[in-house]
Design a protein around this motif. Structure first.
Motif, PDB file in Angstrom:
ATOM      1  N   GLY A 216     -89.572 -27.995  61.174  1.00 16.03           N
ATOM      2  CA  GLY A 216     -90.049 -27.871  62.555  1.00 16.03           C
ATOM      3  C   GLY A 216     -89.822 -29.191  63.276  1.00 16.03           C
ATOM      4  O   GLY A 216     -90.599 -29.600  64.151  1.00 16.03           O
TER       5      GLY A 216
ATOM      6  N   SER B 192     -85.123 -24.049  63.234  1.00 10.82           N
ATOM      7  CA  SER B 192     -84.510 -22.715  63.247  1.00 10.82           C
ATOM      8  C   SER B 192     -83.013 -22.846  63.536  1.00 10.82           C
ATOM      9  O   SER B 192     -82.517 -23.932  63.859  1.00 10.82           O
TER      10      SER B 192
ATOM     11  N   SER C 180     -81.581 -24.739  66.574  1.00 10.92           N
ATOM     12  CA  SER C 180     -81.445 -26.202  66.646  1.00 10.92           C
ATOM     13  C   SER C 180     -80.442 -26.775  65.655  1.00 10.92           C
ATOM     14  O   SER C 180     -80.242 -27.999  65.631  1.00 10.92           O
TER      15      SER C 180
ATOM     16  N   LEU D 121     -83.399 -24.054  58.490  1.00  8.18           N
ATOM     17  CA  LEU D 121     -84.259 -23.816  57.326  1.00  8.18           C
ATOM     18  C   LEU D 121     -83.857 -22.507  56.667  1.00  8.18           C
ATOM     19  O   LEU D 121     -83.721 -21.486  57.355  1.00  8.18           O
TER      20      LEU D 121
ATOM     21  N   GLN E  88     -94.679 -26.905  73.020  1.00 10.25           N
ATOM     22  CA  GLN E  88     -93.978 -27.125  74.289  1.00 10.25           C
ATOM     23  C   GLN E  88     -94.322 -26.042  75.319  1.00 10.25           C
ATOM     24  O   GLN E  88     -94.406 -26.310  76.518  1.00 10.25           O
TER      25      GLN E  88
HETATM   26  P1  A2P Z   1     -86.582 -24.643  67.030  1.00 10.57           P
HETATM   27  O1  A2P Z   1     -86.703 -25.807  67.958  1.00 10.57           O
HETATM   28  O2  A2P Z   1     -85.233 -24.563  66.389  1.00 10.57           O
HETATM   29  O3  A2P Z   1     -87.051 -23.344  67.615  1.00 10.57           O
HETATM   30  P2  A2P Z   1     -93.298 -26.052  69.002  1.00 10.57           P
HETATM   31  O4  A2P Z   1     -94.610 -25.734  68.336  1.00 10.57           O
HETATM   32  O5  A2P Z   1     -93.302 -27.340  69.733  1.00 10.57           O
HETATM   33  O6  A2P Z   1     -92.811 -24.913  69.835  1.00 10.57           O
HETATM   34  O7  A2P Z   1     -92.224 -26.237  67.795  1.00 10.57           O
HETATM   35  C1  A2P Z   1     -92.012 -25.301  66.787  1.00 10.57           C
HETATM   36  C2  A2P Z   1     -91.066 -25.874  65.738  1.00 10.57           C
HETATM   37  O8  A2P Z   1     -90.918 -24.904  64.680  1.00 10.57           O
HETATM   38  C3  A2P Z   1     -89.666 -26.124  66.264  1.00 10.57           C
HETATM   39  O9  A2P Z   1     -89.094 -27.212  65.564  1.00 10.57           O
HETATM   40  C4  A2P Z   1     -88.944 -24.831  65.887  1.00 10.57           C
HETATM   41  O10 A2P Z   1     -87.553 -24.963  65.770  1.00 10.57           O
HETATM   42  C5  A2P Z   1     -89.545 -24.586  64.538  1.00 10.57           C
HETATM   43  N1  A2P Z   1     -89.411 -23.171  64.139  1.00 10.57           N
HETATM   44  C6  A2P Z   1     -89.912 -22.086  64.769  1.00 10.57           C
HETATM   45  N2  A2P Z   1     -89.571 -20.964  64.085  1.00 10.57           N
HETATM   46  C7  A2P Z   1     -88.859 -21.361  63.008  1.00 10.57           C
HETATM   47  C8  A2P Z   1     -88.226 -20.687  61.927  1.00 10.57           C
HETATM   48  N3  A2P Z   1     -88.272 -19.362  61.804  1.00 10.57           N
HETATM   49  N4  A2P Z   1     -87.570 -21.425  60.999  1.00 10.57           N
HETATM   50  C9  A2P Z   1     -87.513 -22.768  61.117  1.00 10.57           C
HETATM   51  N5  A2P Z   1     -88.089 -23.474  62.111  1.00 10.57           N
HETATM   52  C10 A2P Z   1     -88.755 -22.778  63.047  1.00 10.57           C
END
Ligand code: A2P
Length: 327
Positions: free
Chosen positions: A8, A36, A39, A56, A160
């Motif tokens: 994340g 995810s 990114s 991931l 965010q």
């Molecule tokens: P991404 O930026 O690629 O969506 P926030 O709470 O500030 O919204 O951040 C959530 C974090 O969790 C971000 O880094 C987001 O990545 C990551 N994330 C959300 N869903 C997944 C997923 N299924 N697998 C990996 N990372 C995730």
């Protein structure tokens, strides 16, 4: 010497985990940034070096990793934390997914220590962390009888999306994260509603406080959690009653010397903790300490902390620091 992964890494908390880890004295030999597919390929910085974000997946923890700091939501933690654990990684998980599992340690370094019974360690709820830090030494001395929490929680706690709702709402845009506008408003609603009329956030504060401070069933705790139009740093009004007699001077003295606590309590000079001044710090700030005139052995403590730092990222890094110092 340790290898870290931030899961994340692109989120509000993940970004702060990277920043806080970079500030720490920990020797980080390598760091993986995971998020995810959205990114994947993005470039982040750690201690002056570029690090490319990886998507991931099930094989993310096949690599040699000592610690994985997760902050990618509960479902991601449920799906991947045990995969990491099976690969020998110590997971420090910021989601609520594992916190109340009796096998899992729920840790605030100022309050309790990990047993490492399992390699997944849960980072508590943000408002809970900042409340138990000042309550721990008071409980040790006077014994907590009951607590009423009322929170004033910043939008950064919703990631965010929460920040966007406040800033866009100021320009008249409709909310996307919250069910009502948060700009110029106050919402008595954090997380979903449960059958007992409380929200999940309120029950997290109640249950997690008991678990971290090892409070018995005789201790009654209640909470009302409120979202306020503040970008960062949560405030909690802690109304606490003790089993033993306590004077105002004793309570103030204990808080003045408590680890991780800063006492700012000079109301005659308008000095008390406020979010804009606490943001950017790891300590929990307390003030407005006063005896409750409505019941015996009871006190009000106004408590403010940076919810992204101490309430999430810093507490997670402090757990890693604690484990590394014991290695
Ligand atoms: P991404 O930026 O690629 O969506 P926030 O709470 O500030 O919204 O951040 C959530 C974090 O969790 C971000 O880094 C987001 O990545 C990551 N994330 C959300 N869903 C997944 C997923 N299924 N697998 C990996 N990372 C995730």
């Amino acid at each position: 010497m340790a290898i870290f992964a931030i899961v994340g890494a692109t989120g509000v908390v993940g970004t702060k985990m990277i920043e806080r880890l970079a500030e720490s004295n920990l020797q980080v030999d390598k760091i993986y940034m995971m998020a995810s597919s959205r990114s994947a390929g993005k470039v982040l910085r750690f201690r002056g070096e570029d690090v490319v974000v990886e998507e991931l997946n099930e094989h993310s923890f096949d690599k040699d990793i000592d610690y994985a700091l997760f902050s990618a939501g509960g479902s991601t933690s449920l799906q991947y934390a045990e995969i990491a654990e099976k690969n020998g990684v110590i997971v420090i998980d910021n989601s609520s997914a594992w916190r109340m599992d009796p096998e899992i340690d729920l840790i605030v370094p100022e309050c309790n220590t990990p047993t490492l019974n399992r390699k997944i360690i849960a980072n508590p709820n943000c408002s809970t962390i900042q409340s138990v830090v000042p309550l721990k030494p008071l409980n040790d001395r006077f014994g907590i009888e009951r607590i009423t929490y009322t929170t004033y929680q910043a939008v950064s706690g919703s990631g965010q999306g929460g920040i966007d709702d406040l800033l866009n709402g100021q320009r008249g845009e409709a909310p996307k994260k919250y069910p009502h506008p948060i700009y110029n408003n106050v919402l008595p609603h954090i997380d979903s509603f449960l059958e007992n009329g409380y929200t999940k956030e309120e029950m997290k504060m109640i249950d997690e406080t008991k678990k971290i401070l090892s409070l018995g069933d005789d201790v009654n705790i209640t909470a009302t959690c409120v979202r306020v139009p503040v970008i960062n740093s949560h405030a909690v009004e802690i109304d606490v009653s003790f089993k033993k007699d306590a004077s105002l001077e004793e309570v103030r003295d204990i808080l003045k010397n408590a680890p991780g606590v800063v006492l700012v309590d000079n109301p005659e000079n308008n000095e008390y903790p406020i979010p804009t001044e606490v943001t950017g710090h790891d300590e929990v700030y307390v003030g407005r300490i006063r005896k409750d005139i409505s019941r015996p052995r009871s006190f009000h403590i106004w408590c403010v902390a940076d919810n992204i730092r101490k309430g999430a990222a810093s507490n997670a890094v402090q757990i890693a620091e604690l484990l590394e110092s014991n290695r």
